[in-house]
Motif scaffolding. Structure first.
Motif, PDB file in Angstrom:
ATOM      1  N   THR A  24       0.838  -1.189   0.000  1.00 20.57           N
ATOM      2  CA  THR A  24       0.000   0.000   0.000  1.00 20.57           C
ATOM      3  C   THR A  24       0.872   1.238   0.000  1.00 20.57           C
ATOM      4  O   THR A  24       1.771   1.386   0.815  1.00 20.57           O
ATOM      5  CB  THR A  24      -0.932   0.016   1.228  1.00 20.57           C
ATOM      6  OG1 THR A  24      -1.775  -1.134   1.180  1.00 20.57           O
ATOM      7  CG2 THR A  24      -1.795   1.265   1.240  1.00 20.57           C
ATOM      8  N   ALA A  28      -1.191   8.290  -1.594  1.00 20.07           N
ATOM      9  CA  ALA A  28      -2.097   7.756  -2.610  1.00 20.07           C
ATOM     10  C   ALA A  28      -2.097   8.569  -3.896  1.00 20.07           C
ATOM     11  O   ALA A  28      -2.337   8.032  -4.974  1.00 20.07           O
ATOM     12  CB  ALA A  28      -3.515   7.680  -2.047  1.00 20.07           C
ATOM     13  N   PHE A  35      -4.221  -0.799  -3.604  1.00 20.38           N
ATOM     14  CA  PHE A  35      -5.338  -0.056  -3.041  1.00 20.38           C
ATOM     15  C   PHE A  35      -6.400  -1.055  -2.610  1.00 20.38           C
ATOM     16  O   PHE A  35      -7.008  -1.727  -3.458  1.00 20.38           O
ATOM     17  CB  PHE A  35      -5.903   0.930  -4.071  1.00 20.38           C
ATOM     18  CG  PHE A  35      -4.910   1.988  -4.478  1.00 20.38           C
ATOM     19  CD1 PHE A  35      -4.876   3.207  -3.829  1.00 20.38           C
ATOM     20  CD2 PHE A  35      -3.995   1.744  -5.485  1.00 20.38           C
ATOM     21  CE1 PHE A  35      -3.949   4.174  -4.183  1.00 20.38           C
ATOM     22  CE2 PHE A  35      -3.058   2.699  -5.845  1.00 20.38           C
ATOM     23  CZ  PHE A  35      -3.038   3.920  -5.196  1.00 20.38           C
ATOM     24  N   SER A  39     -11.216   1.729  -0.754  1.00 18.89           N
ATOM     25  CA  SER A  39     -10.310   2.879  -0.686  1.00 18.89           C
ATOM     26  C   SER A  39     -10.533   3.893  -1.797  1.00 18.89           C
ATOM     27  O   SER A  39      -9.935   4.959  -1.783  1.00 18.89           O
ATOM     28  CB  SER A  39      -8.853   2.408  -0.721  1.00 18.89           C
ATOM     29  OG  SER A  39      -8.572   1.724  -1.930  1.00 18.89           O
ATOM     30  N   GLY A 285     -10.006   9.114  -3.890  1.00 21.24           N
ATOM     31  CA  GLY A 285      -9.055   8.145  -4.404  1.00 21.24           C
ATOM     32  C   GLY A 285      -8.396   8.639  -5.673  1.00 21.24           C
ATOM     33  O   GLY A 285      -8.904   9.511  -6.362  1.00 21.24           O
TER      34      GLY A 285
END
Length: 288
Positions: A24, A28, A35, A39, A285
Motif C-alpha cells: 500500500t 495515494a 489499493f 479505498s 481516491g
C-alpha cells in the motif's frame, strides 16, 4: 504477455490481505502499489444519484518502469514518475507487469498514429508529446461475493478518464462495463476475448476541441448469483502525455466557426487541476 500478467494478477489477489497491504502506497496521489477494497470512490455524484459509496474493487497501480534521471526535473515529476512498489509474491509479478506495461506502450504509439491520421495530422504528430509518457497500468480486481452486492454500491461508479487514451483489457469478464451514449443511455460493452476496449480521455477531448468526447463509463454489479460469485479482473492502461507538454487545440480541430474551447495548459497542471476538481466534486481516491 497478457496471459502471464493476468495469471500474476490472479495469484496476487489470492494472497492474504495483510500481505497485499504491504504494497500500500501511503501517498495515494502518486498512484502506485496496492489499493484495498473500499479505498476508492470514482462516482460523480450527479451521475450516481448523489451517492458516493466506495467502489467494490481493489487495485494495483504500476507507473513507468526505469525512469531516466533527467526526467525527474520536469514539472510534476514527483507524481508522474513516482517509483513503483512491488510485492514479494508471486514470483515474477514485477517482470510480468513491466513487460506488459512495455507492450502497451508500443501499442499506444500505434493508436496515436491512427488518431493523427483521423485528425488530418502528420502520422507521427503526437509522438514527441508522448516520448517520455508517464502512463499508468492498473490491475483491478472486482472480488467475488457470497451475498448480493449492496444496492448503493457499484464495482466502479460513473467517471471519465484523465489521460489521453485508455487501453482496457478484461482478463476475466463477467460483464458490467457500460458507456453512456450522447443520448444519455447506458450501453453495455461486450468485448471479444482477443480484443481491447479503447476510451478517449479528457486530455484528447481537450486537444480535439470536443470533436472527440471523453467517455463517461462505469462498471455495474452482476445481477445473477452465478455472476457476482465470480471475481472480475480488468487491466486498464491510462496513456498520459509528457508532463511538460502544452495541451492546446489542435490546428485541424478549430476554425473561424469553431474557435478553441480551452486555454492552453501544461499536462502536469491539467492533471493536478483534474485531481483538485475531482476532490471538490467528492470523488475520492487517485484516478489515473
Amino acid at each position: 504477455k497478457i496471459e502471464r500478467a493476468s495469471e500474476m494478477a490472479r495469484q496476487f489477489y489470492a494472497l492474504p490481505m495483510e500481505e497485499k497491504q504491504r504494497c500500500t502506497d501511503n501517498a495515494a496521489a502518486l498512484n502506485r502499489g496496492y489499493f484495498p477494497p473500499g479505498s476508492e470512490t470514482l462516482a460523480i455524484p450527479k451521475e450516481n444519484d448523489g451517492k458516493r459509496a466506495p467502489d467494490l474493487k481493489e487495485a494495483f497501480a504500476v507507473g513507468r518502469p526505469n525512469v531516466a534521471p533527467e526526467l525527474l526535473s520536469l514539472p510534476g515529476a514527483k507524481s508522474a514518475y513516482a517509483p513503483n512498489v512491488w510485492p514479494a509474491r508471486p514470483e515474477g509479478y514485477r517482470a510480468a507487469m513491466e513487460d506488459y506495461w512495455g507492450e502497451l506502450s508500443a501499442l499506444s504509439f500505434r493508436l496515436l498514429r491512427m488518431f493523427s491520421y483521423t485528425l488530418d495530422l502528420p502520422e507521427t504528430y503526437f509522438e514527441p508529446y508522448f516520448r517520455n509518457h508517464p502512463s499508468v497500468l492498473r490491475i483491478i480486481n472486482y472480488p467475488s461475493r457470497t451475498e448480493p452486492p449492496p444496492p448503493d454500491q457499484m464495482r466502479a461508479g460513473a467517471h471519465t478518464d484523465f489521460g489521453a487514451i485508455t487501453i482496457l483489457k478484461e482478463a476475466d469478464s463477467t460483464g458490467g462495463l457500460q458507456v453512456r451514449s450522447r443520448s444519455g443511455e447506458w450501453v453495455p460493452i461486450h468485448s471479444a476475448p482477443d480484443s481491447f476496449v479503447i476510451n478517449v480521455g479528457n486530455v484528447m477531448m481537450r486537444w480535439s476541441n470536443d470533436r472527440w468526447v471523453s467517455s463517461l463509463h462505469r462498471v455495474v454489479n452482476p445481477t445473477s448469483p452465478e455472476a457476482w460469485k465470480k471475481n472480475r479482473i480488468s487491466m486498464p492502461y491510462f496513456i498520459h502525455p509528457n508532463p511538460d507538454v502544452t495541451i492546446e487545440c489542435l490546428p485541424t480541430c478549430m476554425s473561424a466557426d469553431r474557435p478553441a474551447l480551452y486555454k492552453p495548459i501544461m499536462a502536469a497542471e491539467h492533471r493536478m487541476l483534474q485531481l483538485q476538481q475531482a476532490t471538490q466534486k467528492t470523488w475520492a481516491g487517485p484516478i489515473a
